[in-house]
Design a protein around this motif. Structure first.
Motif, PDB file in Angstrom:
ATOM      1  N   TRP A  55     -26.078  -9.684  21.421  1.00 51.55           N
ATOM      2  CA  TRP A  55     -27.478  -9.565  21.841  1.00 51.55           C
ATOM      3  C   TRP A  55     -27.698 -10.185  23.224  1.00 51.55           C
ATOM      4  O   TRP A  55     -27.408 -11.351  23.458  1.00 51.55           O
ATOM      5  CB  TRP A  55     -28.369 -10.259  20.818  1.00 51.55           C
ATOM      6  CG  TRP A  55     -29.843 -10.138  21.055  1.00 51.55           C
ATOM      7  CD1 TRP A  55     -30.512  -9.120  21.660  1.00 51.55           C
ATOM      8  CD2 TRP A  55     -30.835 -11.088  20.654  1.00 51.55           C
ATOM      9  NE1 TRP A  55     -31.860  -9.362  21.661  1.00 51.55           N
ATOM     10  CE2 TRP A  55     -32.096 -10.558  21.060  1.00 51.55           C
ATOM     11  CE3 TRP A  55     -30.801 -12.320  19.997  1.00 51.55           C
ATOM     12  CZ2 TRP A  55     -33.296 -11.240  20.821  1.00 51.55           C
ATOM     13  CZ3 TRP A  55     -31.982 -12.991  19.754  1.00 51.55           C
ATOM     14  CH2 TRP A  55     -33.218 -12.462  20.162  1.00 51.55           C
ATOM     15  N   ASP A  56     -28.178  -9.390  24.155  1.00 50.26           N
ATOM     16  CA  ASP A  56     -28.549  -9.870  25.486  1.00 50.26           C
ATOM     17  C   ASP A  56     -29.403  -8.799  26.156  1.00 50.26           C
ATOM     18  O   ASP A  56     -29.873  -7.867  25.490  1.00 50.26           O
ATOM     19  CB  ASP A  56     -27.320 -10.221  26.340  1.00 50.26           C
ATOM     20  CG  ASP A  56     -26.382  -9.042  26.565  1.00 50.26           C
ATOM     21  OD1 ASP A  56     -26.801  -7.873  26.375  1.00 50.26           O
ATOM     22  OD2 ASP A  56     -25.212  -9.280  26.924  1.00 50.26           O
ATOM     23  N   GLU A  57     -29.602  -8.902  27.451  1.00 48.70           N
ATOM     24  CA  GLU A  57     -30.459  -7.959  28.170  1.00 48.70           C
ATOM     25  C   GLU A  57     -29.899  -6.540  28.150  1.00 48.70           C
ATOM     26  O   GLU A  57     -30.656  -5.569  28.152  1.00 48.70           O
ATOM     27  CB  GLU A  57     -30.636  -8.448  29.604  1.00 48.70           C
ATOM     28  CG  GLU A  57     -31.694  -7.688  30.389  1.00 48.70           C
ATOM     29  CD  GLU A  57     -32.030  -8.383  31.690  1.00 48.70           C
ATOM     30  OE1 GLU A  57     -31.904  -7.740  32.746  1.00 48.70           O
ATOM     31  OE2 GLU A  57     -32.416  -9.565  31.639  1.00 48.70           O
ATOM     32  N   THR A  61     -31.259 -16.074  28.822  1.00 43.43           N
ATOM     33  CA  THR A  61     -32.194 -15.305  27.988  1.00 43.43           C
ATOM     34  C   THR A  61     -33.396 -14.847  28.808  1.00 43.43           C
ATOM     35  O   THR A  61     -33.787 -15.476  29.785  1.00 43.43           O
ATOM     36  CB  THR A  61     -32.682 -16.154  26.797  1.00 43.43           C
ATOM     37  OG1 THR A  61     -33.315 -17.334  27.294  1.00 43.43           O
ATOM     38  CG2 THR A  61     -31.529 -16.538  25.888  1.00 43.43           C
ATOM     39  N   TRP A  88     -34.509  -9.024  26.449  1.00 42.59           N
ATOM     40  CA  TRP A  88     -33.666  -8.969  25.250  1.00 42.59           C
ATOM     41  C   TRP A  88     -34.398  -8.225  24.123  1.00 42.59           C
ATOM     42  O   TRP A  88     -33.798  -7.809  23.159  1.00 42.59           O
ATOM     43  CB  TRP A  88     -33.322 -10.380  24.770  1.00 42.59           C
ATOM     44  CG  TRP A  88     -32.299 -11.089  25.611  1.00 42.59           C
ATOM     45  CD1 TRP A  88     -32.100 -10.973  26.958  1.00 42.59           C
ATOM     46  CD2 TRP A  88     -31.332 -12.044  25.154  1.00 42.59           C
ATOM     47  NE1 TRP A  88     -31.078 -11.798  27.362  1.00 42.59           N
ATOM     48  CE2 TRP A  88     -30.587 -12.470  26.281  1.00 42.59           C
ATOM     49  CE3 TRP A  88     -31.028 -12.591  23.908  1.00 42.59           C
ATOM     50  CZ2 TRP A  88     -29.560 -13.404  26.185  1.00 42.59           C
ATOM     51  CZ3 TRP A  88     -30.006 -13.530  23.810  1.00 42.59           C
ATOM     52  CH2 TRP A  88     -29.276 -13.925  24.947  1.00 42.59           C
ATOM     53  N   PRO A  99     -30.371  -4.943  23.937  1.00 39.24           N
ATOM     54  CA  PRO A  99     -31.647  -5.428  23.391  1.00 39.24           C
ATOM     55  C   PRO A  99     -31.866  -4.981  21.952  1.00 39.24           C
ATOM     56  O   PRO A  99     -31.064  -4.223  21.388  1.00 39.24           O
ATOM     57  CB  PRO A  99     -32.673  -4.807  24.334  1.00 39.24           C
ATOM     58  CG  PRO A  99     -32.032  -3.528  24.771  1.00 39.24           C
ATOM     59  CD  PRO A  99     -30.557  -3.821  24.864  1.00 39.24           C
TER      60      PRO A  99
END
Length: 467
Positions: free
Chosen positions: A163-165, A199, A203, A168
């Motif tokens: 999970w990150d930019e 973060t 996200w 998402p």
């Protein structure tokens, strides 16, 4: 005599409400046990694979891909269903589903189990570590202020560690779950998680709210919260009975029972093993614990508490927002009344009637400028309809009313699209049969929107982020 009559009436209402809530709780618990026993007897799993027979689910609800040709499903952003107050995620109450099986409508769905009565803040922290992995860190400052352990449950393996930019997530929150997701998104912006400096709001791809608790509810005052401050409880009320029950449940700390259902207060160390008899006395007297420190869900659901939360929760320009507000009242000759009798769940009928006649205490300051009683009388038995539309207190967020989903295509990010749905607060959870065709229409529209209409072509560069 008049005061005595009013007191007798209030005690009678408290007795009836308590019995109804106890019976409903017993019904849910016994239904879960009966389902588990039935499954055990026929030797079948509680949940079958979703859509594609080549996929199976692990114990935590994550999809396990068994065929290399089916990797396209793994590229889809997960849809995370976040439960509300007294709710539960996958793994609790046996095979019972809080979202009534809606999670089977898509291959990439996660159903986290968060504290059912813990505060919005604590639940948002739990949700982050459920997804990323690691031991839940409630934050040193917060933990000291509210008198609980800094660390909680340890997720050795996150349910979506990537999970990150660039990877998402879609979030769907019911009731207080919607506010939990908003709090989590703000924490991502504020870099609130130690060890995670990258973060951002990006996200979160979308937030869909089903009966979301955005602006508080007048029901909290009927249940026992003081309208003067929105924090403390009345001496005799439904919430006091709830408080006593939760304390005793957590103090006895029966392992198999806690594994089956947990209120989420383990980080307050209320177990007899840690607090002893003197600790139990302090808890019951209201000297210690979550109810004494006010670090639990009800203070967050008062109008005052929601305003305190909303004062630092933003709507972000690259996230898509959609809200379904439920309503089970109608206006008859200028009077707001329940729209039906048989169509409202027995658990909620008394509250629908009470909330439809709500008037703010004349000796208590209004919660906000421009407040009017008539705006807060439409409700679904748990939340006021005006509260569920979009964040509006203390300031209104950018929004657009929707009659038909097709009217808002293509969707624009940064806007709270909202529509009104006929139904009580629990029509679309736990019991699928109650909602009938409406159940599929509602969840199909949410899942289709996540998969077909909510798209982000490229990550937003840091210098393009707006707050």
């Amino acid at each position: 005599m008049i005061r005595i009559g009013i007191a007798v009436l209030q005690l009678s209402e408290l007795f009836v409400s308590s019995i109804v809530h106890l019976l409903f709780g017993f019904y849910i618990f016994s239904t879960a046990v009966a389902s588990d026993l039935t499954q055990a007897l026929v030797n079948k799993p509680n949940f079958k694979p979703n859509i594609q027979p080549v996929n199976t689910f692990d114990d935590n609800g994550a999809v396990v891909v068994a065929d290399e040709d089916d990797n396209d499903a793994e590229l889809l952003p997960p849809i995370v269903l976040v439960h509300g107050i007294f709710g539960f995620g996958k793994g609790r109450l046996g095979g019972l589903s809080y979202f009534a099986g809606a999670e089977k409508k898509d291959e990439r769905v996660l159903v986290p189990d968060l504290g059912s009565l813990t505060s919005i803040y604590d639940r948002a922290r739990e949700l982050f570590y459920y997804l990323k992995g690691g031991q839940v860190d409630y934050g040193e400052e917060h933990s000291k202020a509210y008198g609980h352990s800094q660390f909680g449950r340890d997720y050795e393996q996150g349910h979506y560690p990537e999970w990150d930019e660039d990877h998402p997530i879609h979030f769907v929150g019911h009731s207080a779950g919607a506010q939990v997701v908003r709090a989590l998104q703000q924490m991502l912006v504020d870099k609130a998680f130690k060890g995670y400096e990258n973060t951002s709001e990006n996200w979160v791809l979308s937030i869909s709210s089903l009966s979301g608790a955005f602006n508080g509810t007048t029901r909290t005052y009927f249940d026992g919260m003081q309208p003067e401050d929105g924090r403390s409880m009345k001496p005799i009320c439904l919430l006091q009975l709830c408080r006593l029950g939760v304390i005793i449940y957590d103090w006895f700390d029966i392992p198999w029972l806690k594994a089956y259902y947990n209120f989420g207060f383990d980080h307050f160390n209320m177990s007899w093993k840690k607090s002893g008899l003197t600790g139990l006395v302090d808890l019951l007297l209201g000297n210690t614990g979550p109810f004494a420190s006010e670090d639990w869900i009800l203070p967050d659901l008062t109008i005052q508490g929601s305003m305190r939360l909303n004062s630092h929760l933003h709507t972000f320009p690259n996230t898509y927002y959609f809200s379904y507000a439920t309503k089970k009242t109608k206006n008859l000759m200028g009077i707001t009344l329940p729209s039906s009798i048989l169509g409202i769940h027995p658990l909620l009928f008394i509250r629908v009637l009470q909330m439809s006649q709500w008037t703010h205490p004349p000796d208590v300051p209004l919660p906000n400028k421009g407040y009017r009683d008539e705006d807060w009388q439409d409700n679904d038995g748990a939340l006021n309809t005006i509260s569920m539309t979009y964040p509006r207190l203390p300031i209104e967020h950018l929004n657009k009313f929707v009659e038909n989903d097709s009217d808002c295509q293509p969707l624009q990010p940064g806007i709270w699209y909202h529509k009104i749905v006929e139904g009580d607060h629990i029509l679309f959870i736990v019991n699928r049969e109650r909602a009938g065709v409406q159940f599929d229409l509602l969840y199909d529209s949410i899942f289709e929107r996540c998969r077909k209409h909510v798209l982000r072509n490229r990550p937003t560069l840091p210098n393009q982020i707006q707050h």
